[in-house]
Scaffold this motif. Structure first.
Motif, PDB file in Angstrom:
ATOM      1  N   LEU A   1       0.853  -1.180   0.000  1.00  0.00           N
ATOM      2  CA  LEU A   1       0.000   0.000   0.000  1.00  0.00           C
ATOM      3  C   LEU A   1       0.891   1.233   0.000  1.00  0.00           C
ATOM      4  CD1 LEU A   1      -2.597  -1.130   2.681  1.00  0.00           C
ATOM      5  CD2 LEU A   1      -2.841  -1.180   0.189  1.00  0.00           C
ATOM      6  N   LEU A   2       0.698   2.095  -0.988  1.00  0.00           N
ATOM      7  CA  LEU A   2       1.458   3.342  -1.057  1.00  0.00           C
ATOM      8  C   LEU A   2       0.592   4.465  -0.511  1.00  0.00           C
ATOM      9  CD1 LEU A   2       3.862   5.073  -2.065  1.00  0.00           C
ATOM     10  CD2 LEU A   2       2.672   5.236  -4.251  1.00  0.00           C
ATOM     11  N   VAL A   3       1.095   5.156   0.526  1.00  0.00           N
ATOM     12  CA  VAL A   3       0.351   6.262   1.131  1.00  0.00           C
ATOM     13  C   VAL A   3       1.114   7.549   0.873  1.00  0.00           C
ATOM     14  CG1 VAL A   3      -0.546   7.220   3.273  1.00  0.00           C
ATOM     15  CG2 VAL A   3      -0.519   4.739   2.941  1.00  0.00           C
ATOM     16  N   VAL A   4       0.457   8.530   0.263  1.00  0.00           N
ATOM     17  CA  VAL A   4       1.083   9.832  -0.011  1.00  0.00           C
ATOM     18  C   VAL A   4       0.248  10.918   0.648  1.00  0.00           C
ATOM     19  CG1 VAL A   4       1.915  11.412  -1.805  1.00  0.00           C
ATOM     20  CG2 VAL A   4       1.805   8.952  -2.259  1.00  0.00           C
ATOM     21  N   THR A   5       0.920  11.838   1.360  1.00  0.00           N
ATOM     22  CA  THR A   5       0.170  12.883   2.062  1.00  0.00           C
ATOM     23  C   THR A   5       0.292  14.218   1.350  1.00  0.00           C
ATOM     24  OG1 THR A   5       2.092  13.314   3.455  1.00  0.00           O
ATOM     25  CG2 THR A   5       0.449  11.773   4.299  1.00  0.00           C
ATOM     26  N   TYR A   6      -0.730  15.063   1.530  1.00  0.00           N
ATOM     27  CA  TYR A   6      -0.797  16.336   0.812  1.00  0.00           C
ATOM     28  C   TYR A   6      -1.055  17.526   1.717  1.00  0.00           C
ATOM     29  CZ  TYR A   6      -0.668  13.640  -3.441  1.00  0.00           C
ATOM     30  OH  TYR A   6      -0.263  12.810  -4.444  1.00  0.00           O
ATOM     31  N   SER A   7      -0.838  17.367   3.010  1.00  0.00           N
ATOM     32  CA  SER A   7      -0.936  18.511   3.919  1.00  0.00           C
ATOM     33  C   SER A   7       0.032  18.250   5.068  1.00  0.00           C
ATOM     34  CB  SER A   7      -2.357  18.679   4.457  1.00  0.00           C
ATOM     35  OG  SER A   7      -2.646  17.674   5.418  1.00  0.00           O
ATOM     36  N   ARG A   8       0.355  19.324   5.795  1.00  0.00           N
ATOM     37  CA  ARG A   8       1.309  19.161   6.898  1.00  0.00           C
ATOM     38  C   ARG A   8       0.752  18.225   7.958  1.00  0.00           C
ATOM     39  NH1 ARG A   8       3.865  24.788   8.702  1.00  0.00           N
ATOM     40  NH2 ARG A   8       5.918  23.980   8.240  1.00  0.00           N
ATOM     41  N   ARG A   9      -0.528  18.383   8.252  1.00  0.00           N
ATOM     42  CA  ARG A   9      -1.088  17.565   9.312  1.00  0.00           C
ATOM     43  C   ARG A   9      -1.128  16.097   8.904  1.00  0.00           C
ATOM     44  NH1 ARG A   9      -6.322  19.759   9.761  1.00  0.00           N
ATOM     45  NH2 ARG A   9      -6.743  18.306  11.448  1.00  0.00           N
TER      46      ARG A   9
ATOM     47  N   ARG B   1       0.872  14.669   6.829  1.00  0.00           N
ATOM     48  CA  ARG B   1       2.249  14.206   6.830  1.00  0.00           C
ATOM     49  C   ARG B   1       2.699  13.867   8.243  1.00  0.00           C
ATOM     50  NH1 ARG B   1       6.376  18.345   4.435  1.00  0.00           N
ATOM     51  NH2 ARG B   1       5.827  19.445   6.340  1.00  0.00           N
ATOM     52  N   GLU B   2       2.292  14.701   9.198  1.00  0.00           N
ATOM     53  CA  GLU B   2       2.647  14.472  10.589  1.00  0.00           C
ATOM     54  C   GLU B   2       2.010  13.188  11.105  1.00  0.00           C
ATOM     55  OE1 GLU B   2       4.695  16.402  12.258  1.00  0.00           O
ATOM     56  OE2 GLU B   2       4.521  15.183  14.070  1.00  0.00           O
ATOM     57  N   THR B   3       0.733  12.982  10.757  1.00  0.00           N
ATOM     58  CA  THR B   3       0.047  11.762  11.192  1.00  0.00           C
ATOM     59  C   THR B   3       0.754  10.534  10.614  1.00  0.00           C
ATOM     60  OG1 THR B   3      -2.073  12.937  11.194  1.00  0.00           O
ATOM     61  CG2 THR B   3      -2.156  10.540  11.267  1.00  0.00           C
ATOM     62  N   LEU B   4       1.138  10.614   9.351  1.00  0.00           N
ATOM     63  CA  LEU B   4       1.817   9.481   8.726  1.00  0.00           C
ATOM     64  C   LEU B   4       3.138   9.215   9.430  1.00  0.00           C
ATOM     65  CD1 LEU B   4       2.061   7.333   6.522  1.00  0.00           C
ATOM     66  CD2 LEU B   4       3.121   9.048   5.065  1.00  0.00           C
ATOM     67  N   ARG B   5       3.859  10.281   9.738  1.00  0.00           N
ATOM     68  CA  ARG B   5       5.141  10.124  10.400  1.00  0.00           C
ATOM     69  C   ARG B   5       4.973   9.428  11.752  1.00  0.00           C
ATOM     70  NH1 ARG B   5       8.766  14.631  10.114  1.00  0.00           N
ATOM     71  NH2 ARG B   5       6.995  15.913  10.669  1.00  0.00           N
ATOM     72  N   ASN B   6       3.971   9.876  12.500  1.00  0.00           N
ATOM     73  CA  ASN B   6       3.719   9.262  13.808  1.00  0.00           C
ATOM     74  C   ASN B   6       3.309   7.803  13.675  1.00  0.00           C
ATOM     75  OD1 ASN B   6       4.292  11.679  15.013  1.00  0.00           O
ATOM     76  ND2 ASN B   6       2.161  12.321  15.211  1.00  0.00           N
ATOM     77  N   ALA B   7       2.481   7.526  12.678  1.00  0.00           N
ATOM     78  CA  ALA B   7       2.021   6.150  12.476  1.00  0.00           C
ATOM     79  C   ALA B   7       3.203   5.252  12.114  1.00  0.00           C
ATOM     80  CB  ALA B   7       0.959   6.102  11.387  1.00  0.00           C
ATOM     81  N   CYS B   8       4.090   5.739  11.266  1.00  0.00           N
ATOM     82  CA  CYS B   8       5.247   4.930  10.864  1.00  0.00           C
ATOM     83  C   CYS B   8       6.148   4.648  12.057  1.00  0.00           C
ATOM     84  CB  CYS B   8       6.034   5.640   9.760  1.00  0.00           C
ATOM     85  SG  CYS B   8       5.178   5.645   8.181  1.00  0.00           S
ATOM     86  N   ARG B   9       6.297   5.661  12.925  1.00  0.00           N
ATOM     87  CA  ARG B   9       7.139   5.474  14.115  1.00  0.00           C
ATOM     88  C   ARG B   9       6.531   4.446  15.045  1.00  0.00           C
ATOM     89  NH1 ARG B   9       9.319  10.915  14.727  1.00  0.00           N
ATOM     90  NH2 ARG B   9       7.345  11.585  15.603  1.00  0.00           N
ATOM     91  N   ALA B  10       5.199   4.507  15.178  1.00  0.00           N
ATOM     92  CA  ALA B  10       4.532   3.651  16.145  1.00  0.00           C
ATOM     93  C   ALA B  10       4.330   2.227  15.639  1.00  0.00           C
ATOM     94  CB  ALA B  10       3.172   4.257  16.527  1.00  0.00           C
ATOM     95  N   HIS B  11       4.357   2.028  14.319  1.00  0.00           N
ATOM     96  CA  HIS B  11       4.027   0.710  13.764  1.00  0.00           C
ATOM     97  C   HIS B  11       5.084   0.273  12.760  1.00  0.00           C
ATOM     98  CE1 HIS B  11       0.155   1.363  15.664  1.00  0.00           C
ATOM     99  NE2 HIS B  11       0.084   2.524  15.049  1.00  0.00           N
ATOM    100  N   GLU B  12       6.345   0.324  13.187  1.00  0.00           N
ATOM    101  CA  GLU B  12       7.468   0.014  12.291  1.00  0.00           C
ATOM    102  C   GLU B  12       7.320  -1.302  11.572  1.00  0.00           C
ATOM    103  OE1 GLU B  12      10.963   2.299  14.784  1.00  0.00           O
ATOM    104  OE2 GLU B  12      11.184   0.179  14.323  1.00  0.00           O
TER     105      GLU B  12
ATOM    106  N   ALA C   1       5.556  10.250   2.136  1.00  0.00           N
ATOM    107  CA  ALA C   1       4.915   9.044   1.614  1.00  0.00           C
ATOM    108  C   ALA C   1       5.501   7.833   2.318  1.00  0.00           C
ATOM    109  CB  ALA C   1       5.149   8.935   0.107  1.00  0.00           C
ATOM    110  N   ALA C   2       4.795   6.710   2.210  1.00  0.00           N
ATOM    111  CA  ALA C   2       5.316   5.485   2.815  1.00  0.00           C
ATOM    112  C   ALA C   2       4.714   4.281   2.107  1.00  0.00           C
ATOM    113  CB  ALA C   2       4.984   5.436   4.311  1.00  0.00           C
ATOM    114  N   LEU C   3       5.440   3.174   2.107  1.00  0.00           N
ATOM    115  CA  LEU C   3       4.936   1.897   1.608  1.00  0.00           C
ATOM    116  C   LEU C   3       4.608   1.033   2.811  1.00  0.00           C
ATOM    117  CD1 LEU C   3       7.381   1.039  -1.318  1.00  0.00           C
ATOM    118  CD2 LEU C   3       4.910   1.331  -1.501  1.00  0.00           C
ATOM    119  N   LEU C   4       3.378   0.537   2.858  1.00  0.00           N
ATOM    120  CA  LEU C   4       2.962  -0.294   3.988  1.00  0.00           C
ATOM    121  C   LEU C   4       2.749  -1.727   3.541  1.00  0.00           C
ATOM    122  CD1 LEU C   4       0.247   2.039   5.614  1.00  0.00           C
ATOM    123  CD2 LEU C   4       2.707   1.980   6.038  1.00  0.00           C
ATOM    124  N   GLU C   5       2.930  -2.649   4.468  1.00  0.00           N
ATOM    125  CA  GLU C   5       2.661  -4.062   4.181  1.00  0.00           C
ATOM    126  C   GLU C   5       1.200  -4.249   3.800  1.00  0.00           C
ATOM    127  OE1 GLU C   5       4.647  -6.581   4.174  1.00  0.00           O
ATOM    128  OE2 GLU C   5       6.333  -6.207   5.496  1.00  0.00           O
TER     129      GLU C   5
END
Lengths: 112, 344
Positions: free
Chosen positions: A2-10, A12-23, A33-37
């Motif tokens: 799953l490719l997730v791309v963000t288009y606002s600061r908020r 982007r911040e949520t994605l960053r936090n999610a990636c940190r919390a669910h490595e 952006a991020a690639l998810l399993e």
């Protein structure tokens, strides 16, 4: 994946936090952006992002690109031939002129 | 140095005036409220006074009113000087430099970037329409699959029934009717079959099943068409959304640019006043050490005192009695801090 791309600061911040919390569910991170399993949990995180940020999040489903299965032979062969060309500065359409290789314009018109 | 004026003295133009609900009024560059009895509990707390300084006039009927110049950005960081005071040092120093009108090399770029951001319109994307289209496409797809299976099931039944009933000429002949081309087990009598349905009933079932098959096939065709339409609509909306995303990407880049420039401006401002701040801070150090012995003072208090002393503060700062005393009394505190004070 799953490719997730963000288009606002908020978003982007949520994605960053999610990636940190669910490595364990993050395959790759690229800033906004991020690639998810492609597991239910990956889908869960993607759905949460969409719920929270709506149009500020774009979610695509990706497959590995198999050039033998997913692209016409002519396209693949043209690419290989072009990469093997003698003169590096020749643009593709000039290279293809007079050969059986497809023209750029024609390839742009056709969906895979 | 003037302490709080007596009620009979007229306030001068630069004085702070504190007015209580019961009518008591105090004014001066220093308003010393240490000995004053509170009319009601909490009405005279440092927090209440700080609120009054920030809110200005008119004040609610049951709260003190403070007439004084309005607070600026420095005041926001250091409105109150007490043992528990916290301070965002970088923010405060940046505010000091800004209050002094210190310019940085990035000011022009920051203003331009902010203007560009204000002008940019984030492309409107109809998220609800997209969501509805996704749902519709998913439902049409699921429905198509469901009907496809149903058609296959009914077709299977029709075929089975046809095998049973497709021997009209041999209906009464019990001899072997095995046909060389038959692939199924045809040794049994026509009219008998594995499903246990007898001839006439099988015919009836066959026509019923055939009717159901053509009905299901018709519906499958409708739903499959729906699915194509839903997919096309979704595709169209996705393409439109892409343009909206282009706008949003551009906007995001601008927001980042503004954020980076704001950081650069703040860093430059802090650098401009840092040396003076450190000097002021060490001047307060010896005094506050004495004060810190008597109780817990936050490390930020020294910073806050230094910030107030180097900043052009015009709104009154609320100072805790203990801090004022630690600085040598109201007059001494006023001299050191160079700001109007309300001591409580």
């Amino acid at each position: 994946m799953l490719l997730v791309v963000t288009y606002s600061r908020r978003a982007r911040e949520t994605l960053r936090n999610a990636c940190r919390a669910h490595e364990e569910t993050v395959v790759r991170r690229f800033g906004r952006a991020a690639l998810l399993e492609e597991t239910e949990y990956g889908a869960f995180l993607a759905c949460r992002l969409r719920e929270r940020h709506g149009a500020d999040v774009q979610i695509e489903r990706t497959e590995p690109f198999n050039e033998f299965a997913d692209a016409p032979d002519a396209v693949r062969e043209a690419a290989a031939a072009y990469e093997r060309r003698d003169s590096p500065s020749t643009p593709y359409d000039k290279f293809a002129a007079g050969t059986d290789h497809p023209r750029s314009a024609a390839m742009r018109e056709r969906e895979l | 140095m003037t302490a709080t004026k007596s009620p009979s003295e007229r306030p001068s133009a630069s004085d702070v005036v504190v007015r209580f609900p019961d009518g008591r009024t105090y004014c001066g560059p220093i308003v010393d409220l240490r000995e004053i009895e509170a009319g009601s509990p909490g009405s005279l707390s440092r927090a209440a006074l700080r609120r009054a300084v920030v809110a200005g006039c008119p004040a609610p009927a049951d709260a003190p009113a403070v007439e004084a110049p309005p607070p600026g950005p420095v005041h926001e960081c250091a409105a109150s000087l007490a043992p528990e005071t916290r301070l965002d040092r970088r923010r405060a120093l940046s505010a000091v430099a800004a209050a002094r009108g210190i310019e940085t090399p990035h000011d022009g770029e920051l203003a331009a970037a902010r203007r560009a951001l204000r002008r940019s319109t984030a492309g409107a994307v109809d998220a609800e329409a997209l969501r509805a289209a996704r749902r519709r496409a998913a439902e049409a797809g699921a429905e198509t699959e469901r009907l496809r299976e149903r058609v296959a099931t009914i077709r299977g039944r029709v075929n089975a029934l046809r095998e049973i009933t497709a021997e009209p000429e041999d209906a009464v002949d019990n001899t072997d009717v095995t046909d060389a081309t038959d692939s199924g087990a045809r040794g049994s009598n026509p009219g008998d079959d594995d499903t246990g349905v007898s001839g006439a009933a099988a015919e009836a079932s066959l026509s019923e099943a055939t009717r159901r098959l053509s009905e299901a096939t018709r519906r499958l065709s409708e739903v499959a068409t729906d699915r194509v339409a839903a997919a096309q609509r979704l595709d169209l909306l996705e393409r439109r959304a892409r343009a909206g995303r282009d706008d949003r990407s551009a906007r995001l880049r601008l927001e980042d640019r503004v954020g980076n420039l704001e950081r650069a401006v703040r860093d430059a401002r802090v650098a401009a006043v840092e040396a003076e701040f450190r000097d002021a801070r060490s001047r307060f150090a010896s005094r506050i050490d004495r004060f810190e012995d008597s109780g817990a003072a936050s490390p930020d208090l020294r910073d806050a005192l230094a910030v107030v002393s180097i900043a052009p503060v015009r709104a009154p700062v609320v100072v805790a009695a203990a801090v004022a005393e630690g600085l040598g009394g109201p007059a001494s505190a006023f001299e050191l801090l160079d700001a109007p004070l309300v001591i409580r």
